[in-house]
Design a protein around this motif. Structure first.
Motif, PDB file in Angstrom:
ATOM      1  N   HIS A 144      19.041 -11.831 -12.797  1.00 22.88           N
ATOM      2  CA  HIS A 144      19.134 -12.118 -14.282  1.00 22.88           C
ATOM      3  C   HIS A 144      18.547 -13.439 -14.314  1.00 22.88           C
ATOM      4  N   HIS A 145      18.189 -13.984 -15.461  1.00 26.46           N
ATOM      5  CA  HIS A 145      17.753 -15.238 -15.823  1.00 26.46           C
ATOM      6  C   HIS A 145      17.903 -15.248 -17.378  1.00 26.46           C
ATOM      7  N   SER A 146      17.645 -16.536 -17.960  1.00 32.62           N
ATOM      8  CA  SER A 146      17.567 -16.718 -19.403  1.00 32.62           C
ATOM      9  C   SER A 146      17.311 -18.285 -19.693  1.00 32.62           C
ATOM     10  N   PRO A 147      16.664 -18.402 -20.666  1.00 38.13           N
ATOM     11  CA  PRO A 147      16.339 -20.029 -21.027  1.00 38.13           C
ATOM     12  C   PRO A 147      17.647 -20.733 -21.600  1.00 38.13           C
ATOM     13  N   LYS A 148      18.604 -19.935 -21.797  1.00 36.09           N
ATOM     14  CA  LYS A 148      19.860 -20.422 -22.201  1.00 36.09           C
ATOM     15  C   LYS A 148      20.549 -21.421 -21.057  1.00 36.09           C
ATOM     16  N   PHE A 149      20.415 -21.002 -19.772  1.00 27.72           N
ATOM     17  CA  PHE A 149      20.825 -21.657 -18.698  1.00 27.72           C
ATOM     18  C   PHE A 149      19.544 -22.211 -17.734  1.00 27.72           C
ATOM     19  N   LEU A 150      19.909 -23.442 -16.956  1.00 23.70           N
ATOM     20  CA  LEU A 150      19.062 -23.904 -15.958  1.00 23.70           C
ATOM     21  C   LEU A 150      19.631 -24.066 -14.750  1.00 23.70           C
ATOM     22  N   THR A 151      18.969 -23.018 -13.883  1.00 20.41           N
ATOM     23  CA  THR A 151      19.517 -23.091 -12.575  1.00 20.41           C
ATOM     24  C   THR A 151      18.606 -22.097 -11.575  1.00 20.41           C
ATOM     25  N   ASP A 152      18.822 -22.190 -10.315  1.00 20.99           N
ATOM     26  CA  ASP A 152      17.849 -21.383  -9.467  1.00 20.99           C
ATOM     27  C   ASP A 152      18.039 -19.781  -9.738  1.00 20.99           C
ATOM     28  N   CYS A 153      17.157 -19.117  -9.757  1.00 19.99           N
ATOM     29  CA  CYS A 153      17.275 -17.512  -9.805  1.00 19.99           C
ATOM     30  C   CYS A 153      16.385 -16.820  -8.748  1.00 19.99           C
ATOM     31  N   VAL A 154      16.791 -15.804  -8.378  1.00 19.43           N
ATOM     32  CA  VAL A 154      16.282 -14.659  -7.528  1.00 19.43           C
ATOM     33  C   VAL A 154      15.979 -13.185  -8.391  1.00 19.43           C
ATOM     34  N   LEU A 155      14.888 -13.085  -8.435  1.00 16.47           N
ATOM     35  CA  LEU A 155      14.613 -11.805  -9.542  1.00 16.47           C
ATOM     36  C   LEU A 155      13.735 -10.850  -8.831  1.00 16.47           C
ATOM     37  N   THR A 156      13.403  -9.676  -9.454  1.00 19.40           N
ATOM     38  CA  THR A 156      12.521  -8.741  -9.529  1.00 19.40           C
ATOM     39  C   THR A 156      11.364  -9.097 -10.375  1.00 19.40           C
ATOM     40  N   LYS A 157      10.120  -8.840  -9.802  1.00 21.44           N
ATOM     41  CA  LYS A 157       8.935  -9.035 -10.804  1.00 21.44           C
ATOM     42  C   LYS A 157       8.725  -7.672 -11.338  1.00 21.44           C
ATOM     43  N   ASN A 158       9.795  -7.518 -12.504  1.00 21.95           N
ATOM     44  CA  ASN A 158       9.792  -6.376 -13.436  1.00 21.95           C
ATOM     45  C   ASN A 158       8.464  -5.884 -14.114  1.00 21.95           C
ATOM     46  N   THR A 159       7.852  -6.754 -14.770  1.00 21.77           N
ATOM     47  CA  THR A 159       6.739  -6.539 -15.610  1.00 21.77           C
ATOM     48  C   THR A 159       5.583  -5.808 -14.454  1.00 21.77           C
ATOM     49  N   ASP A 160       5.336  -6.433 -13.421  1.00 23.01           N
ATOM     50  CA  ASP A 160       4.155  -5.938 -12.579  1.00 23.01           C
ATOM     51  C   ASP A 160       4.711  -4.670 -11.894  1.00 23.01           C
ATOM     52  N   GLY A 161       6.102  -4.583 -11.599  1.00 26.26           N
ATOM     53  CA  GLY A 161       6.572  -3.389 -11.031  1.00 26.26           C
ATOM     54  C   GLY A 161       6.288  -2.298 -11.960  1.00 26.26           C
ATOM     55  N   ALA A 162       6.724  -2.298 -13.239  1.00 28.02           N
ATOM     56  CA  ALA A 162       6.771  -1.478 -14.227  1.00 28.02           C
ATOM     57  C   ALA A 162       5.044  -0.957 -14.503  1.00 28.02           C
ATOM     58  N   TYR A 163       4.315  -2.001 -14.572  1.00 32.83           N
ATOM     59  CA  TYR A 163       2.925  -1.869 -14.776  1.00 32.83           C
ATOM     60  C   TYR A 163       2.357  -0.875 -13.732  1.00 32.83           C
ATOM     61  N   SER A 164       2.697  -1.222 -12.226  1.00 31.74           N
ATOM     62  CA  SER A 164       2.221  -0.487 -11.132  1.00 31.74           C
ATOM     63  C   SER A 164       2.691   1.003 -11.303  1.00 31.74           C
ATOM     64  N   ALA A 165       4.138   1.196 -11.491  1.00 25.53           N
ATOM     65  CA  ALA A 165       4.755   2.661 -11.645  1.00 25.53           C
ATOM     66  C   ALA A 165       3.922   3.510 -12.734  1.00 25.53           C
ATOM     67  N   VAL A 166       3.582   2.734 -13.963  1.00 24.41           N
ATOM     68  CA  VAL A 166       2.914   3.514 -15.048  1.00 24.41           C
ATOM     69  C   VAL A 166       1.465   3.698 -14.599  1.00 24.41           C
ATOM     70  N   GLU A 167       0.621   3.004 -14.062  1.00 27.39           N
ATOM     71  CA  GLU A 167      -0.434   3.143 -13.619  1.00 27.39           C
ATOM     72  C   GLU A 167      -0.763   4.238 -12.616  1.00 27.39           C
ATOM     73  N   PHE A 168       0.329   4.196 -11.660  1.00 31.89           N
ATOM     74  CA  PHE A 168       0.496   5.335 -10.755  1.00 31.89           C
ATOM     75  C   PHE A 168       0.564   6.781 -11.508  1.00 31.89           C
ATOM     76  N   LEU A 169       1.374   6.971 -12.566  1.00 40.31           N
ATOM     77  CA  LEU A 169       1.353   8.094 -13.362  1.00 40.31           C
ATOM     78  C   LEU A 169      -0.184   8.605 -13.797  1.00 40.31           C
ATOM     79  N   ILE A 170      -0.846   7.169 -14.369  1.00 44.04           N
ATOM     80  CA  ILE A 170      -2.098   7.459 -15.196  1.00 44.04           C
ATOM     81  C   ILE A 170      -2.999   8.011 -14.074  1.00 44.04           C
TER      82      ILE A 170
END
Length: 330
Positions: A144-170
């Motif tokens: 999780h992340h938000s501009p409302k708080f400033l701290t270290d975050c560990v995240l999934t690269k969601n946008t690129d992951g979704a792009y890859s999944a949809v491109e796979f379907l295409i």
């Protein structure tokens, strides 16, 4: 009976006798993982050695909502990894559920200053997380992340992951691709919608509002109701998580669709839902154990250099092709 020796332990683990000796003496020069393997094998074989009493370096608090803690195959895996990797560094961990009452009353956990650092797993509310971060204790927010708080975050690269999944379907000849997920529920789901949109745009496929379900609670009755309103099903569906994909697969089969021959399904996250489904659901997913490990590494880096700039680490998810996307005819 032959007496167990260090060489026997070394041979069993395919490492040097010197490494075994260092591990059993808790000496520098071998990794914590190797030390654990050596001690385990020594105990298994009955080798007698003086066990070192490690001094606990401190204690970390792991915070998550009751809902997140109930998601054992997802957030549970992250928490288990955080706990394990903290143990390797001689830190204790305490896991605490943040209740809805605590959130409503803005009640923070007691004795926060007793902890060396705090891991916050998934979103609670941005205001609640901000209040914790503002206590001045090192924090790492995971998934999780938000501009409302400033701290270290560990995240999934969601946008690129979704792009890859949809491109796979295409690439599997799907031209009409629907979307299912509540984009207001978390930043992750909104990012996945953006990745879906970008993939369609870059492949010259128009966004079709008739097959977009962007406001949905994750329960069977509501999703069934939304799906019954769709007059013509798409070639494929992209779901923001595995729970929605599982319900979708059940609905489509109850309506006599063949999966994946008639409709393909792909989702984010590899959990018990992708595995229990018949057929198993093709997904794009993050290595949750690695995510937990990176959270601990990030915390260690923060403790070592407290005044360094805050960072967001993003892990690129990987595609796992199981059974709900129609295979290419090559």
């Amino acid at each position: 009976m032959k007496q167990v020796s260090m060489q026997m332990i070394a041979d069993a683990l395919d490492i040097s006798k010197n490494s075994v000796s260092q591990a059993l003496r808790d000496a520098p020069g071998v990794s914590e993982e190797t030390k654990k393997l050596v001690r385990s094998k020594a105990d298994e074989l009955g080798y007698k050695y003086v066990k070192q009493n490690k001094r606990i370096q401190g204690e970390f608090l792991i915070l998550a909502t009751e809902f997140a803690l109930s998601q054992v195959s997802f957030f549970g895996e992250i928490i288990k990894s955080i706990d394990y990797n903290c143990t390797l560094k001689n830190f204790k961990t305490t896991t605490l559920a943040v209740t809805s009452e605590m959130i409503q009353e803005n009640q923070l956990p007691a004795n926060l200053t007793n902890y060396s650092g705090i891991f916050i797993v998934s979103h609670i509310t941005d205001d609640y997380i901000s209040n914790i971060v503002n206590q001045g204790i090192p924090c790492v927010v995971v998934d999780h992340h938000s501009p409302k708080f400033l701290t270290d975050c560990v995240l999934t690269k969601n946008t690129d992951g979704a792009y890859s999944a949809v491109e796979f379907l295409i690439k599997h000849h799907c031209k009409k691709i629907g979307f299912i997920g509540d984009i207001d529920f978390s930043p992750s789901y909104l990012e996945r919608f953006r990745g879906y949109q970008r993939a369609l745009k870059e492949h010259d496929i128009d966004l079709d509002s008739k097959i977009l379900i962007t406001k949905i609670k994750e329960n069977q009755a509501e999703l069934f109701s939304k799906l019954k309103e769709i007059k013509q099903m798409p070639d494929a569906w992209f779901c923001v998580n595995s729970g929605l994909a599982y319900i979708l697969n059940y609905y489509l089969q109850s309506e006599k669709y063949q999966i994946p021959e008639d409709i393909s399904i792909i989702c984010f996250d590899n959990t018990e839902f992708t595995q229990m489904s018949n057929p198993k659901i093709t997904n794009i997913s993050t290595d949750l154990s690695y995510m937990g490990k990176q959270a601990v590494i990030t915390m260690s880096e923060r403790l070592a250099v407290p005044d360094s700039p805050y960072i967001h680490k993003q892990i690129l998810p990987q595609l796992l092709e199981l059974g709900t996307v129609h295979p290419l005819n090559i």
